[in-house]
Write an enzyme that holds these catalytic residues in place. Sequence first.
Site, short mmCIF file in Angstrom:
data_model
loop_
_atom_site.label_atom_id
_atom_site.label_comp_id
_atom_site.label_asym_id
_atom_site.label_seq_id
_atom_site.Cartn_x
_atom_site.Cartn_y
_atom_site.Cartn_z
N ASP A 153 46.69 38.07 41.81
CA ASP A 153 47.50 38.47 42.96
C ASP A 153 48.96 38.85 42.66
O ASP A 153 49.68 38.08 42.01
CB ASP A 153 47.63 37.31 43.97
CG ASP A 153 46.37 36.54 44.16
OD1 ASP A 153 45.32 36.94 43.65
OD2 ASP A 153 46.44 35.50 44.83
N GLU A 323 42.30 33.71 52.04
CA GLU A 323 43.41 33.50 51.11
C GLU A 323 44.51 34.51 51.39
O GLU A 323 44.33 35.47 52.13
CB GLU A 323 42.95 33.72 49.66
CG GLU A 323 41.72 32.92 49.25
CD GLU A 323 41.33 33.14 47.79
OE1 GLU A 323 41.18 32.14 47.08
OE2 GLU A 323 41.19 34.29 47.34
C1 FRU Z 1 43.56 34.67 45.35
C2 FRU Z 1 43.86 33.30 44.81
C3 FRU Z 1 44.90 32.63 45.66
C4 FRU Z 1 45.51 31.66 44.70
C5 FRU Z 1 45.51 32.45 43.44
C6 FRU Z 1 45.41 31.61 42.20
O1 FRU Z 1 43.13 35.60 44.43
O2 FRU Z 1 42.68 32.53 44.75
O3 FRU Z 1 44.39 32.04 46.82
O4 FRU Z 1 46.80 31.28 45.07
O5 FRU Z 1 44.42 33.33 43.51
O6 FRU Z 1 45.60 32.36 41.07
#
Ligand code: FRU
Length: 609
Positions: A153, A323
């Site tokens: 992300d 998320e």
């Molecule tokens: C989304 C996620 C988020 C988390 C991050 C961890 O892709 O699962 O929810 O903060 O990746 O790397």
Amino acid sequence: MKEVTKYFCGLLLAAASITASAAGDGIVLNHLSTTNTLVRVTGKAPYLLMPVQESIEDARINVLVDGKIAETIYVRLAKSKADFYVPFDLTPYKGHNVILDVVTPQGRGTVREAKSDVCWREMKLSDTFDTTNRETAYRPAYHHTPLYGWMNDPNGMFYKDGTWHLYYQHNPYGSKWQNMTWGHSTSTDLIHWKHEPIAIKPNGIGTVFSGSCAIDYKNTVGYGENAVIALYTSAGTSQMQSLAASSDGGASFAIYDANPVCALESESRDPNMFWNEKIGKWNIILAHPLDYEMLIFSSADLKEWTLESKFGKGLGGQDGIWECPDLFELPVEGEETSKWVLISSINPGGPFGGSATQYFIGDFDGKTFTPDKDAEGNVPTKWLDYGKDNYASVSFSDGPAGRRTIIGWMSNWQYAADVPTQQFRSANTLPRDMKLFRGADGDIYLASEPTAELTALRGNLEVKVKKANAGKKAVSYKLPADGLCEILLDVDARKADKFDLTLSNAVGEKVVMTYDPKDATVAVDRRLSGDISFSADFPAVTVAPTRTVGGRVSLRIFVDRSSIELFTDNGRSVTTNLVFPSKPYSTLTVSAEGGKAKVTNLNVYGIKL
Ligand code: FRU
């Protein structure tokens, strides 16, 4: 007593040295058991280069500095071959005693056997770490990628004093997900990104998951006016929310010593905040992944949070965890109104499998988000992107002139760790400006318009065709030799059943984009696009509603070394898909079935970097 200790230690050292094996200069190894080795750093060089073998399990490394654990990292230390090296930066510990206490997962029968692992021989101290690009085939030429290592992300993005700050979920010790830290890049034009030092590293309460940044103009948090505040998830045994602040414009962050600022009884993550002038407080939206919903808080100082409401139970995609939320207000184009947009990535459950980003349009009063309903009285599920490769899209806070600019992670959890690159894994999408428009069905939708800055990428006009008729007989044009280009054209397919635009190369690999004038959709078929072998989930045909009826569409396509982003009608629909052709696509072909389609203003620009 002193003497006894000395003698005892001497014995220990003597025993250890029996099991010591050769490593580079300035490194002393003590093999303690089949799975435990101490790496003593005695040399002065700034980097310890660690060999990685991607296919094996992580070793756990406690970095002991003057006898205390300073950090814990996980590295796939090479057992039988070194795929590549990752650097451990020793400069913060200069002048101190550094010992790496390594626990490897591979149980060997004897210590003698364990000693033969490639990592012990190949580990070395170095004055430099070579980041020259080795991924010449697939590293994008004009999309943001990490210099090396894994990325997921984009998060914590903000704009300040002419600079766009992009942080991202980063593993600096390998090209698979692990050791989450906030990598950092900056740009003044949203095209060229400068790699900055890591901004936030894991600490005792966990690794650093996604979050957001915002400028605290009024010093409500206590770090001074205009301090950059970060909220993120500390992910240890459980997930809790942490605060950090930067007084150097986002280069480095001081972690709040009374973290966590929010600790719930259930998994929660990815806090996204904004100052809400209407209520004179902050709002924070937090993912409640396993409950498939978002939590909305208010706070005067970001340290004490009040839960105001929950959004999402039973709505939208419910086939995967929720998320990476975002919540912002935008004007509706051509109308006097404005609306709120709530973004929620979900994984899996995307329209074409795996991860994708959904959004809701509605109203927000500082406490509750009330979604709009469609003509049938339902809350519709809308998708930000109809390709397979745009996840965790969130916006830059504090954008200039009210701009709401968004960037997403250009991959999919289904195969992100398996794509055919190694020095780095994953790129971000091109930046897009968010706009709201009313579709033909009366509903309000989010448009993703390529940011105006991107026109600066236009190099030579390689193809310029004012008018052409596309029919059964395909008409072809030559693409720039490096395959990098921006393609623009208007299509009138009112007299045809479908219009095809194909990118292909000399070895028969191709991507076919099909406009269906009756359904008002564009499909992208990457089943023959190149290397699709690394995952059964990769070959796909994605279909996007264009939301413009009447048989005409304008297409804008950005082709980079391993991605195709297709925008229709100023971003009314967008399809982002990865591709891995063994040679760049060299030919563009247009054709139509069931009648002729008129093509006007076909322009292909090479890319100027
Ligand atoms: C989304 C996620 C988020 C988390 C991050 C961890 O892709 O699962 O929810 O903060 O990746 O790397």
